[in-house]
Enzyme design. Sequence first.
Site, PDB file in Angstrom:
ATOM      1  N   HIS A 121       3.476  82.895 -60.344  1.00  0.00           N
ATOM      2  CA  HIS A 121       3.682  81.459 -60.144  1.00  0.00           C
ATOM      3  C   HIS A 121       4.298  81.263 -58.763  1.00  0.00           C
ATOM      4  O   HIS A 121       4.961  82.150 -58.236  1.00  0.00           O
ATOM      5  CB  HIS A 121       4.637  80.957 -61.237  1.00  0.00           C
ATOM      6  CG  HIS A 121       4.816  79.482 -61.310  1.00  0.00           C
ATOM      7  ND1 HIS A 121       5.628  78.795 -60.435  1.00  0.00           N
ATOM      8  CD2 HIS A 121       4.309  78.539 -62.164  1.00  0.00           C
ATOM      9  CE1 HIS A 121       5.631  77.508 -60.749  1.00  0.00           C
ATOM     10  NE2 HIS A 121       4.830  77.330 -61.783  1.00  0.00           N
ATOM     11  N   ASP A 199      10.146  87.671 -64.453  1.00  0.00           N
ATOM     12  CA  ASP A 199       9.950  86.266 -64.781  1.00  0.00           C
ATOM     13  C   ASP A 199       9.436  86.193 -66.216  1.00  0.00           C
ATOM     14  O   ASP A 199       8.298  86.563 -66.503  1.00  0.00           O
ATOM     15  CB  ASP A 199       8.943  85.656 -63.795  1.00  0.00           C
ATOM     16  CG  ASP A 199       8.509  84.246 -64.157  1.00  0.00           C
ATOM     17  OD1 ASP A 199       8.916  83.731 -65.217  1.00  0.00           O
ATOM     18  OD2 ASP A 199       7.748  83.654 -63.369  1.00  0.00           O
ATOM     19  N   LYS A 225      10.074  75.511 -72.234  1.00  0.00           N
ATOM     20  CA  LYS A 225       8.833  76.127 -72.717  1.00  0.00           C
ATOM     21  C   LYS A 225       9.015  76.774 -74.089  1.00  0.00           C
ATOM     22  O   LYS A 225       8.041  77.248 -74.679  1.00  0.00           O
ATOM     23  CB  LYS A 225       8.327  77.156 -71.705  1.00  0.00           C
ATOM     24  CG  LYS A 225       7.981  76.560 -70.343  1.00  0.00           C
ATOM     25  CD  LYS A 225       7.496  77.626 -69.378  1.00  0.00           C
ATOM     26  CE  LYS A 225       7.373  77.104 -67.953  1.00  0.00           C
ATOM     27  NZ  LYS A 225       6.341  76.077 -67.778  1.00  0.00           N
TER      28      LYS A 225
END
Length: 406
Positions: A121, A199, A225
């Site tokens: 990302h 991550d 999330k």
Amino acid sequence: MFDIQEIRSQFTILNREVNGKPLVYLDNAATSQKPDSVLKVWNDYYTEINANVHRGIHTLSQLATEEMELSRRKIQKFINAKHDFEVIFTKGTTEGLNLIAYILTQKLKKDDEIIISYLEHHSNIVPWQLLCERTGAKLRVIPIDENGILQLNYLDEFLSEKTKVVSVNQVSNALGIVNPVEEIIARTRKNSDAYIVIDGAQSAPHFEIDVQQMDCDFFVFSGHKMYAPMGTGILYGKQEILEDLPPFHGGGEMIATCSFDGTTYAGLPFKYEAGTPNVGGNIALGAAVDFIEKIGRQNIQNHENALLEYAQRKLLELENIKIYGEKAKRVGVVSFNLEGVGISSDVGMILDKMGIAVRTGHHCTQPIMDFFNIAGTVRASFAVYNTFEEIDKLVEGVKKAQKMLG
């Protein structure tokens, strides 16, 4: 017993309609919906406590502190951190990665190297580019193959005494590919003394995390999330590393003593938690952990894997569908395009008219899109409350988009 209807009943928002159609929410990799139990905890904080933490002797401040520190301990257990003070509250994955890149500045010099991957990302690219600008270090990127699988032989080639940081995601947000982080960590430990950053934004909601077994130095993820409010997140760091590195922000809470002659810093975790935290959100993040643990992470993983297998099979029964990362190990994401349709947002708009929420575009992963020579994809991503019937609606929507877009 896994009861999907009972689980869905805990999410009031799933009862609403969008464009006159029942909501089919398949954008969970962007953010998940929140169960009523989490929203109640968040609301109860503001209606019954609403006080700052760690700074007052009055009852409400004591209650706020107790609840937020209880949440920290829940998260410690959730990721199996050795100590609760290794759990740092942040605004989310992006802030956590930026924090790490900033506090490592003094540890890097010109021509040192930072290794990331093509699957990252932007939040796991840009902070390291900024660190390279500050220090003169260089960025090296592990490539992928046509299936989106990392080519780890390049990691072995890159690793050297110059390597100071290796930072990769555990799951790709764009493709859902599960990366072999344990193998990456083992190879890195064998060949360098680099700091290892994982991550976990797309892994923490979907399967069990054990940072001690993983042996990473840092692990970051977002609350929003995994059924918690937005503006919440966690940075895990090993005690000895966090104690060795400097603070990120200066201000209240993170000091031991402060005078005009100089300042000394508080111990962990407060050294990295300057200013008033998102108390209500942090407490609700603990409630989200309770929600996940009550269902069971293995049950969640089994259900989402079944949804993924079903969605991929049903979509591939259609003609002219390209699924990216189709042959890789994945979790909860189908990223696809209709061949001959150049703009994924056109498909997304048609699905939206049918009440189906998906994500379109580059998903903050432009290097991946450049690799596949595309502008973006349609991404359907799953959570514990999604159903096979919703997958059927998605497939019908894709059929309609094919007809409308030729």
